[in-house]
Design an enzyme around this catalytic site. Structure first.
Site, PDB file in Angstrom:
ATOM      1  N   LYS A   1      -3.785  -3.667   3.548  1.00 14.21           N
ATOM      2  CA  LYS A   1      -4.275  -4.270   2.292  1.00 14.21           C
ATOM      3  C   LYS A   1      -5.104  -5.534   2.565  1.00 14.21           C
ATOM      4  CE  LYS A   1      -0.193  -5.264   0.541  1.00 14.21           C
ATOM      5  NZ  LYS A   1       0.690  -4.979   1.692  1.00 14.21           N
TER       6      LYS A   1
ATOM      7  N   ARG B   1       0.552  -7.519  15.521  1.00 13.50           N
ATOM      8  CA  ARG B   1      -0.510  -8.155  14.719  1.00 13.50           C
ATOM      9  C   ARG B   1      -0.689  -9.622  15.100  1.00 13.50           C
ATOM     10  NH1 ARG B   1      -0.164  -7.799   8.221  1.00 13.50           N
ATOM     11  NH2 ARG B   1       1.743  -9.008   8.484  1.00 13.50           N
TER      12      ARG B   1
ATOM     13  N   ARG C   1       2.445 -14.203  12.935  1.00 13.54           N
ATOM     14  CA  ARG C   1       3.283 -14.654  11.822  1.00 13.54           C
ATOM     15  C   ARG C   1       4.746 -14.657  12.217  1.00 13.54           C
ATOM     16  NH1 ARG C   1       1.450 -11.546   6.426  1.00 13.54           N
ATOM     17  NH2 ARG C   1       3.706 -11.482   6.257  1.00 13.54           N
TER      18      ARG C   1
ATOM     19  N   ARG D   1      11.863  -6.253   5.698  1.00 20.28           N
ATOM     20  CA  ARG D   1      10.723  -6.179   4.772  1.00 20.28           C
ATOM     21  C   ARG D   1      10.477  -4.731   4.344  1.00 20.28           C
ATOM     22  NH1 ARG D   1       6.548  -9.118   8.378  1.00 20.28           N
ATOM     23  NH2 ARG D   1       5.030  -8.714   6.742  1.00 20.28           N
TER      24      ARG D   1
HETATM   25  P1  AMP Z   1       3.029 -10.880   2.760  1.00 25.26           P
HETATM   26  O1  AMP Z   1       2.084 -11.860   3.377  1.00 25.26           O
HETATM   27  O2  AMP Z   1       2.482 -10.253   1.522  1.00 25.26           O
HETATM   28  O3  AMP Z   1       3.532  -9.852   3.747  1.00 25.26           O
HETATM   29  O4  AMP Z   1       4.315 -11.721   2.287  1.00 25.26           O
HETATM   30  C1  AMP Z   1       5.081 -12.446   3.221  1.00 25.26           C
HETATM   31  C2  AMP Z   1       6.365 -12.878   2.586  1.00 25.26           C
HETATM   32  O5  AMP Z   1       6.099 -13.754   1.476  1.00 25.26           O
HETATM   33  C3  AMP Z   1       7.230 -11.774   2.010  1.00 25.26           C
HETATM   34  O6  AMP Z   1       8.058 -11.161   2.992  1.00 25.26           O
HETATM   35  C4  AMP Z   1       8.060 -12.543   0.981  1.00 25.26           C
HETATM   36  O7  AMP Z   1       9.047 -13.312   1.619  1.00 25.26           O
HETATM   37  C5  AMP Z   1       7.030 -13.519   0.411  1.00 25.26           C
HETATM   38  N1  AMP Z   1       6.257 -12.961  -0.722  1.00 25.26           N
HETATM   39  C6  AMP Z   1       4.926 -12.673  -0.756  1.00 25.26           C
HETATM   40  N2  AMP Z   1       4.558 -12.207  -1.954  1.00 25.26           N
HETATM   41  C7  AMP Z   1       5.686 -12.196  -2.702  1.00 25.26           C
HETATM   42  C8  AMP Z   1       5.962 -11.788  -4.039  1.00 25.26           C
HETATM   43  N3  AMP Z   1       5.002 -11.292  -4.837  1.00 25.26           N
HETATM   44  N4  AMP Z   1       7.230 -11.922  -4.483  1.00 25.26           N
HETATM   45  C9  AMP Z   1       8.216 -12.422  -3.699  1.00 25.26           C
HETATM   46  N5  AMP Z   1       8.020 -12.796  -2.430  1.00 25.26           N
HETATM   47  C10 AMP Z   1       6.768 -12.688  -1.921  1.00 25.26           C
END
Ligand code: AMP
Length: 214
Positions: free
Chosen positions: A15, A125, A158, A169
């Site tokens: 994405k 990554r 990360r 996750r």
């Molecule tokens: P991402 O970068 O989208 O993979 O998000 C990394 C982390 O941020 C996730 O594992 C959650 O801990 C938190 N996070 C990101 N977006 C959300 C969301 N919409 N709701 C709740 N937690 C989020």
């Protein structure tokens, strides 16, 4: 009025890569709630302090905190947005409709993938701290180790891209994505795309969806 786009998919489904591309080429505003939260952590704000352990464990931050952060960074009156990483729960999908999108037209694009292949992709990554370009130590290796080919910035991993956190996750993704997809399906705004195809073919698939706009 242009459609806003909601990119849905498992962690590592591509994405972010596609959102970065469409933001550069088609003048979308790319908003990633993960990036917003990581920014709060880096700046050591009150929100950052509150959410750090939640992100480190791969768990979800509460809906109100994420919505507030998102709302503060959106201005739908003048820009078309790509939402990346939001919604993560059915409640967030409803809040996105009611509080942010309101009457604005949008499409939800689901990046379909095989979770079994994604864990390695995430663990390998690396991303550029300056321009955000994404690399993979198995399939898209930078020319110089640890350095971005695009801008010379430093590449980092990360904190939540380690095996244990990745598994959590995925578990959360599997528990929460079904109701979100049903919600958008019932509203007839959901389009599914095969995200196991290469980056270029996913990109053309998204272009075809956008062609339906005109
Ligand atoms: P991402 O970068 O989208 O993979 O998000 C990394 C982390 O941020 C996730 O594992 C959650 O801990 C938190 N996070 C990101 N977006 C959300 C969301 N919409 N709701 C709740 N937690 C989020």
């Amino acid at each position: 009025m242009r459609w806003h786009l909601i990119f849905l998919g498992a962690p590592g489904s591509g994405k972010g890569t596609q959102a970065t591309y469409f933001a550069q080429e088609c003048q979308y505003e790319h908003i990633s709630t993960g990036d917003l939260l990581r920014g709060e952590i880096t700046r050591n704000t009150q929100v950052g302090i509150k959410v750090k352990n939640i992100l480190d464990g791969g768990n979800l931050v509460d809906d109100a905190t994420v919505l507030e952060l998102l709302d503060a960074h959106c201005d739908l009156s003048s820009k078309a947005y790509i939402f990346d990483g939001f919604p993560r729960t059915l409640e967030q999908a409803k809040l996105l409709d009611e509080v942010i999108l309101k009457e604005n037209p949008f499409k939800a694009i689901y990046f379909e993938t095989d979770l079994a292949d994604l864990a390695d992709r995430l663990v390998n990554r690396r991303s550029c701290v300056d321009c955000g370009s994404i690399y993979n130590l198995a399939s898209r290796v930078p020319e110089k180790e640890g350095i971005c080919d695009e801008c010379g910035g430093e590449l980092n991993q990360r904190e939540d891209d380690n095996r244990e956190t990745v598994e959590n996750r995925f578990k959360i993704f599997q528990e929460t994505m079904g109701p979100i997809l049903s919600y958008y399906e019932s509203r007839k705004v959901l389009v599914r795309i095969d995200a196991t195809a290469g980056v270029d073919s996913v990109r053309s698939g998204i272009r075809k969806i956008l062609d339906g706009e005109s």
